[in-house]
Write an enzyme that holds these catalytic residues in place. Structure first.
Site, PDB file in Angstrom:
ATOM      1  N   ARG A  67      -2.487   7.311  -6.120  1.00  0.00           N
ATOM      2  CA  ARG A  67      -2.987   7.288  -5.585  1.00  0.00           C
ATOM      3  C   ARG A  67      -3.978   7.496  -5.100  1.00  0.00           C
ATOM      4  NH1 ARG A  67      -0.060  12.020  -1.017  1.00  0.00           N
ATOM      5  NH2 ARG A  67      -1.217  10.261  -0.084  1.00  0.00           N
ATOM      6  N   ILE A 112      -7.411  -0.548   0.988  1.00  0.00           N
ATOM      7  CA  ILE A 112      -7.715   0.142   2.353  1.00  0.00           C
ATOM      8  C   ILE A 112      -7.376   1.642   1.578  1.00  0.00           C
ATOM      9  CG2 ILE A 112      -7.501   1.293   4.605  1.00  0.00           C
ATOM     10  CD1 ILE A 112      -7.804  -1.583   5.128  1.00  0.00           C
ATOM     11  N   GLU A 152      -0.696  -8.159   5.690  1.00  0.00           N
ATOM     12  CA  GLU A 152      -0.260  -8.242   6.554  1.00  0.00           C
ATOM     13  C   GLU A 152      -1.562  -8.139   7.909  1.00  0.00           C
ATOM     14  OE1 GLU A 152       0.098  -5.415   4.847  1.00  0.00           O
ATOM     15  OE2 GLU A 152       0.138  -3.375   6.081  1.00  0.00           O
ATOM     16  N   CYS A 208       0.674  -1.685   0.134  1.00  0.00           N
ATOM     17  CA  CYS A 208      -0.138  -0.144   0.320  1.00  0.00           C
ATOM     18  C   CYS A 208       0.656   1.241   0.481  1.00  0.00           C
ATOM     19  CB  CYS A 208      -0.999  -0.010   0.940  1.00  0.00           C
ATOM     20  SG  CYS A 208      -2.271   1.500   1.201  1.00  0.00           S
ATOM     21  N   HIS A 216      -3.511  -5.211   1.603  1.00  0.00           N
ATOM     22  CA  HIS A 216      -2.359  -5.043   3.271  1.00  0.00           C
ATOM     23  C   HIS A 216      -2.190  -7.101   3.233  1.00  0.00           C
ATOM     24  CE1 HIS A 216      -1.941  -1.041   4.270  1.00  0.00           C
ATOM     25  NE2 HIS A 216      -3.199  -0.698   3.656  1.00  0.00           N
TER      26      HIS A 216
END
Lengths: 303, 193
Positions: free
Chosen positions: B106, B134, B177, B74, B175
């Site tokens: 972005r 996100i 993670e 990200c 993401h």
């Protein structure tokens, strides 16, 4: 306003994981109160991870008195247009229509905040029903878990906003983190009674017992005025910092904002903290909490 | 693990579950002796600024040139890019490392209420990966030496590139993670060998 919206390509929006995951991205960062688009630009350039758009900073709300409400949508829209970082805004406790309006404006996060005048003395907003994530203040673990139970994706200490005095934020951080450590040490058969005593949902008490943390991000707020204050909250074990009146009520906002951003990253490096704390000009004046009469204490709002 | 700002603890937990030893990097000297670096999600403007102020731009470029691997998720992907679209004008240009030959947009999917998760086909993985987007960037275009490992097809919109590799560099718009699924991190550890 449904919680899960599956579409034909198996995409899901506004799940608890997406809302809570967004809050994870603020960690190690500083969220700054701003009242104009210009201040928002200064905050973004200084390294804010998000800005909180509001009409008056808490220090002025405190001074002016009267009823403090959600900000004018036109001002929030201007701030959204001015910056590329996420924009948060505040609603009164329990005022779910103000929250519907902020969601319609495209605000990224809503703070159901004791800094504004509460709209409901018994009930907080049912936050799980909204697509936009919420942050709420808490003085202790029971309060934090009740807010998470209602759907909050992020918790912050209440502190005592608009005072420039960090003592209440420290008290609330130590209380929440201390309560967590206590629960971790309790045997599992005692957790139902713990939940009763805390007036908190049982499944969330079980989560805290198993993991030793809240299930959401936990920030400091309410009285942070210096880089040292910010680093103190980080060393106590919080995930990041909100700074309200502390920046734009100081004599050199830009410099102070940059220094607080660095302090949150290098919170455990005293050499860097010493260097960035130099020559920041005058901090906001500050109020001794003991001099406030009980009705002036914002932290006592909410339950 | 670049630990200036963002979700670095989640990456650390996943990497450690795969048996890696993880160190938090806040200053150039913390890179010494490491074989790879993860740049986490967070705010790319904030992380970029802190990288510039503490000399980490050149340090990470040298670190990569010396044979290390770098993964950006990200915001981290934005920081790896050669070109970034959508940076705020008050920033002038977005601070970035310019290592990976790609152009990144972005906030390509809109504001937070438009954030989503979706099962994603990834080249080399047999089952779909649960990807969380996100306020995510997308990879608008890539250079010749860049391998596209995954794309996402939104409804009524063109297909978007969301996972790429170039030599020892890996970048994702999403993401990994935030899931308990270590397969993308495994891919990254593979680049370090």
């Amino acid at each position: 306003m449904t919680e899960h919206t599956p579409s034909s390509d198996h995409k899901q929006t506004a799940t608890p994981a997406i809302k809570g995951g967004f809050a994870q991205m603020f960690k190690g960062g500083v969220i700054m109160d701003v009242v104009t688009a210009d201040q928002a630009r200064i905050a973004e350039a200084a390294g804010a991870t998000a800005v909180m758009a509001l009409e008056r900073v808490p220090a002025d709300i405190r001074k002016d008195g009267g009823v403090a409400r959600m900000s004018d949508p036109s001002m929030i829209k201007e701030i959204i247009a001015a910056v590329s970082i996420p924009v948060m805004a505040k609603v009164r406790i329990g005022h779910f229509v103000e929250a519907q309006i902020l969601q319609a404006l495209g605000v990224d996060f809503i703070d159901e905040s004791e800094v504004l005048t509460p709209a409901d003395e018994s009930y907080h907003i049912e936050k799980a029903k909204f697509k936009v994530p919420f942050v709420c203040g808490a003085k202790n673990l029971g309060e934090a878990l009740r807010r998470i139970g209602e759907g909050a994706s992020m918790i912050r200490t209440k502190g005592e906003a608009g005072t420039g005095n960090v003592v209440e934020a420290v008290r609330h951080a130590r209380t929440v983190l201390g309560d967590i450590r206590t629960i971790q040490a309790r045997p599992s058969e005692e957790l139902m009674t713990v939940a009763r005593d805390l007036q908190a949902p049982y499944d969330l008490v079980q989560y805290v017992h198993a993991h030793g943390t809240l299930p959401v991000v936990n920030f400091a707020a309410g009285g942070v005025a210096t880089p040292a204050d910010a680093a103190l909250m980080m060393q106590l074990g919080l995930d990041g910092v909100f700074v309200g009146s502390g920046i734009f009520k100081s004599s050199e906002p830009e410099k102070r904002a940059r220094a607080i951003v660095k302090a949150v990253t290098h919170f455990d490096n005293p050499d860097i903290l010493a260097e960035i704390s130099e020559n920041l000009g005058a901090p906001m004046t500050g109020i001794n909490i003991d001099s406030l009469i009980p009705e002036e204490r914002l932290a006592s709002r909410g339950w | 693990m670049l630990a200036l700002q963002g979700a670095f603890r989640e990456h650390k937990t996943l990497l450690e579950s795969l048996g890696a030893t993880v160190r938090e990097v806040r200053l150039p000297q913390h890179l010494t002796g490491l074989g790879g670096l993860v740049i986490p999600g967070g705010e790319s403007t904030v992380i970029g600024k802190l990288m510039e102020e503490y000399g980490l731009m050149e340090a990470i470029q040298d670190f990569y040139a010396s044979g290390a691997a770098v993964y950006g998720s990200c915001a981290g992907a934005i920081l790896l890019a050669r070109e970034v679209l959508g940076a705020p004008p008050q920033f002038g240009t977005q601070p970035a490392l310019g290592l990976l030959d790609m152009t990144v947009q972005r906030n390509a999917f809109g504001r937070q209420i438009d954030s989503f998760d979706v099962p994603l086909e990834v080249r080399g993985l047999t089952e779909a990966f649960p990807a969380a987007f996100i306020r995510a960037p997308v990879i608008v275009s890539v250079g010749e030496g860049v391998e596209v490992l995954s794309t996402y097809q939104p409804e009524h919109h063109p297909e978007q590139i969301v996972l790429v590799r170039q030599e020892r560099l890996l970048a994702s718009s999403f993401h990994p993670e935030l899931t308990r699924d270590p397969r993308i991190h495994q891919l990254f550890l593979g680049l370090m060998e």
